[in-house]
Design a protein around this motif. Structure first.
Motif, PDB file in Angstrom:
ATOM      1  N   ARG A 195       0.841  -1.187   0.000  1.00 12.48           N
ATOM      2  CA  ARG A 195       0.000   0.000   0.000  1.00 12.48           C
ATOM      3  C   ARG A 195       0.882   1.246   0.000  1.00 12.48           C
ATOM      4  O   ARG A 195       2.095   1.170   0.210  1.00 12.48           O
ATOM      5  CB  ARG A 195      -0.894   0.021   1.246  1.00 12.48           C
ATOM      6  CG  ARG A 195      -0.128  -0.133   2.539  1.00 12.48           C
ATOM      7  CD  ARG A 195      -1.015   0.043   3.761  1.00 12.48           C
ATOM      8  NE  ARG A 195      -1.280   1.446   4.024  1.00 12.48           N
ATOM      9  CZ  ARG A 195      -2.041   1.883   5.026  1.00 12.48           C
ATOM     10  NH1 ARG A 195      -2.644   1.027   5.828  1.00 12.48           N
ATOM     11  NH2 ARG A 195      -2.225   3.165   5.209  1.00 12.48           N
TER      12      ARG A 195
ATOM     13  N   ARG B 168       1.746   4.971   1.713  1.00 11.06           N
ATOM     14  CA  ARG B 168       1.669   5.564   3.043  1.00 11.06           C
ATOM     15  C   ARG B 168       0.606   6.669   3.059  1.00 11.06           C
ATOM     16  O   ARG B 168       0.302   7.269   2.036  1.00 11.06           O
ATOM     17  CB  ARG B 168       3.033   6.144   3.444  1.00 11.06           C
ATOM     18  CG  ARG B 168       4.172   5.142   3.365  1.00 11.06           C
ATOM     19  CD  ARG B 168       5.494   5.767   3.792  1.00 11.06           C
ATOM     20  NE  ARG B 168       6.610   4.928   3.389  1.00 11.06           N
ATOM     21  CZ  ARG B 168       7.011   3.848   4.061  1.00 11.06           C
ATOM     22  NH1 ARG B 168       6.375   3.483   5.164  1.00 11.06           N
ATOM     23  NH2 ARG B 168       8.040   3.132   3.619  1.00 11.06           N
ATOM     24  N   HIS B 169       0.078   6.912   4.244  1.00 13.39           N
ATOM     25  CA  HIS B 169      -0.929   7.961   4.361  1.00 13.39           C
ATOM     26  C   HIS B 169      -0.293   9.331   4.148  1.00 13.39           C
ATOM     27  O   HIS B 169       0.731   9.658   4.757  1.00 13.39           O
ATOM     28  CB  HIS B 169      -1.588   7.924   5.747  1.00 13.39           C
ATOM     29  CG  HIS B 169      -2.589   9.016   5.942  1.00 13.39           C
ATOM     30  ND1 HIS B 169      -3.794   9.040   5.285  1.00 13.39           N
ATOM     31  CD2 HIS B 169      -2.548  10.147   6.696  1.00 13.39           C
ATOM     32  CE1 HIS B 169      -4.466  10.121   5.635  1.00 13.39           C
ATOM     33  NE2 HIS B 169      -3.732  10.820   6.494  1.00 13.39           N
ATOM     34  N   ARG B 170      -0.886  10.102   3.252  1.00 10.85           N
ATOM     35  CA  ARG B 170      -0.463  11.476   2.994  1.00 10.85           C
ATOM     36  C   ARG B 170      -1.713  12.350   3.033  1.00 10.85           C
ATOM     37  O   ARG B 170      -2.720  12.014   2.392  1.00 10.85           O
ATOM     38  CB  ARG B 170       0.207  11.618   1.625  1.00 10.85           C
ATOM     39  CG  ARG B 170       1.482  10.783   1.443  1.00 10.85           C
ATOM     40  CD  ARG B 170       2.660  11.403   2.178  1.00 10.85           C
ATOM     41  NE  ARG B 170       3.929  10.804   1.810  1.00 10.85           N
ATOM     42  CZ  ARG B 170       4.566   9.898   2.544  1.00 10.85           C
ATOM     43  NH1 ARG B 170       4.038   9.489   3.703  1.00 10.85           N
ATOM     44  NH2 ARG B 170       5.728   9.409   2.150  1.00 10.85           N
TER      45      ARG B 170
ATOM     46  N   VAL C 137      -5.079   6.475  -0.054  1.00 12.07           N
ATOM     47  CA  VAL C 137      -4.172   5.357   0.186  1.00 12.07           C
ATOM     48  C   VAL C 137      -4.517   4.277  -0.831  1.00 12.07           C
ATOM     49  O   VAL C 137      -5.671   3.862  -0.938  1.00 12.07           O
ATOM     50  CB  VAL C 137      -4.310   4.818   1.620  1.00 12.07           C
ATOM     51  CG1 VAL C 137      -3.462   3.563   1.802  1.00 12.07           C
ATOM     52  CG2 VAL C 137      -3.908   5.887   2.621  1.00 12.07           C
TER      53      VAL C 137
ATOM     54  N   ALA D 186      -8.987   5.011   2.880  1.00 11.06           N
ATOM     55  CA  ALA D 186      -8.684   6.205   3.631  1.00 11.06           C
ATOM     56  C   ALA D 186      -7.499   6.020   4.539  1.00 11.06           C
ATOM     57  O   ALA D 186      -6.990   6.925   5.134  1.00 11.06           O
ATOM     58  CB  ALA D 186      -9.909   6.605   4.464  1.00 11.06           C
ATOM     59  N   GLY D 187      -7.014   4.787   4.641  1.00 10.49           N
ATOM     60  CA  GLY D 187      -5.845   4.503   5.462  1.00 10.49           C
ATOM     61  C   GLY D 187      -6.207   4.163   6.858  1.00 10.49           C
ATOM     62  O   GLY D 187      -5.358   4.055   7.713  1.00 10.49           O
TER      63      GLY D 187
END
Length: 279
Positions: free
Chosen positions: A179, A181-183, A188, A278-279
């Protein structure tokens, strides 16, 4: 003297347009593209485009009762091969040239007058028919560069937009978890086995910069965020990614036109693989 050939009319228009060197090149490429489209032939892409001589087209093809219909059909064919912003730029360039030719009296009417620019927002929500299982098997069996294989697997397995995938950087990737990484403000993306197998090969020797790179070093002045710190190559553009995909898939398309990148997005439903989250 009134020119007979479209190409001669193009050269005369460009000679009076007062364009800088960069814009002059863009205009020439765009107007040459219309020459192929007006005779119902695909626009060459990639290496095939370099040095390709456009077909000889009489300027009179832009006149007569079927001129507007012919131009509308050419616009539709081009829409299947390129993104809305590029298409609208090429249409605007053609309209400028046609208006000038009309002012010279070389053609009597403007066949582009009824053509409507494509709305990028409308294009973004359109739902082209996803590729079926047999088409995907044929696509992924093609022997092509690793970059293209990674791009197409990512688009299919994540369900992300072309913009989502092309904007990825090396440090966005969480390889063990398959996956991104959350930004903040970015989705995501989760991928499957095909992407997981290919990504490590693409990343050998890479420590940062854009994930998907151009073939050559980028121009001086390109922002650091869009340049690989090791090789100096730039971020792959939407236009180039679309050209590569269409060229590679022409042999697989019964119509001979090739497919568009958005057809790689999986069909909606419980069987779709990967996906955005959405992570």
């Amino acid at each position: 003297m009134q020119p007979v050939e479209y190409a001669v009319a193009v050269e005369r228009y460009l000679a009076t347009a007062g364009l800088g060197a960069g814009s002059h090149r863009v205009y020439r490429i765009a107007l040459a593209s219309w020459a192929w489209l007006l005779v119902e032939r695909p626009v060459p892409v990639g290496r095939a485009r370099r040095g390709a001589r456009p077909p000889v087209v009489p300027l009179a093809v832009l006149e007569g009762p079927r001129a507007a219909e012919r131009l509308a059909a050419a616009l539709a064919r081009r829409a299947a091969d390129t993104d809305p912003r590029t298409l609208n730029r090429e249409l605007s360039i053609l309209r400028g040239a046609v208006a000038w030719w009309c002012a010279q009296g070389w053609i009597r009417t403007d066949p582009s007058a009824g053509l409507r620019p494509r709305d990028p927002a409308e294009e973004a929500v359109a739902s082209p028919q996803p590729l079926g299982p047999e088409q995907l098997r044929a696509l992924f069996a093609l022997r092509l560069p690793l970059r293209e294989q990674v791009t197409w697997h990512l688009l299919h397995e994540t369900g992300g937009t072309v913009g989502d995938v092309l904007s990825l950087d090396v440090d966005d990737l969480d390889l063990p978890r398959r996956r991104t990484r959350h930004r903040p403000g970015r989705p995501v993306l989760h991928w499957g086995a095909g992407t997981a197998r290919l990504l490590p090969l693409l990343l050998v020797g890479r420590t940062g910069g854009p994930l998907l790179l151009t073939d050559r070093r980028t121009a001086t002045g390109t922002p650091a965020a869009d340049r690989c710190p090791q090789s100096g190559r730039g971020r792959l553009s939407y236009r180039r990614a679309a050209e590569l995909f269409t060229a590679a898939t022409r042999p697989l398309d019964p119509g001979g036109r090739g497919w568009t990148l958005r057809r790689l997005r999986p069909a909606p439903g419980p069987g779709a693989r990967g996906g955005r989250g959405a992570g």
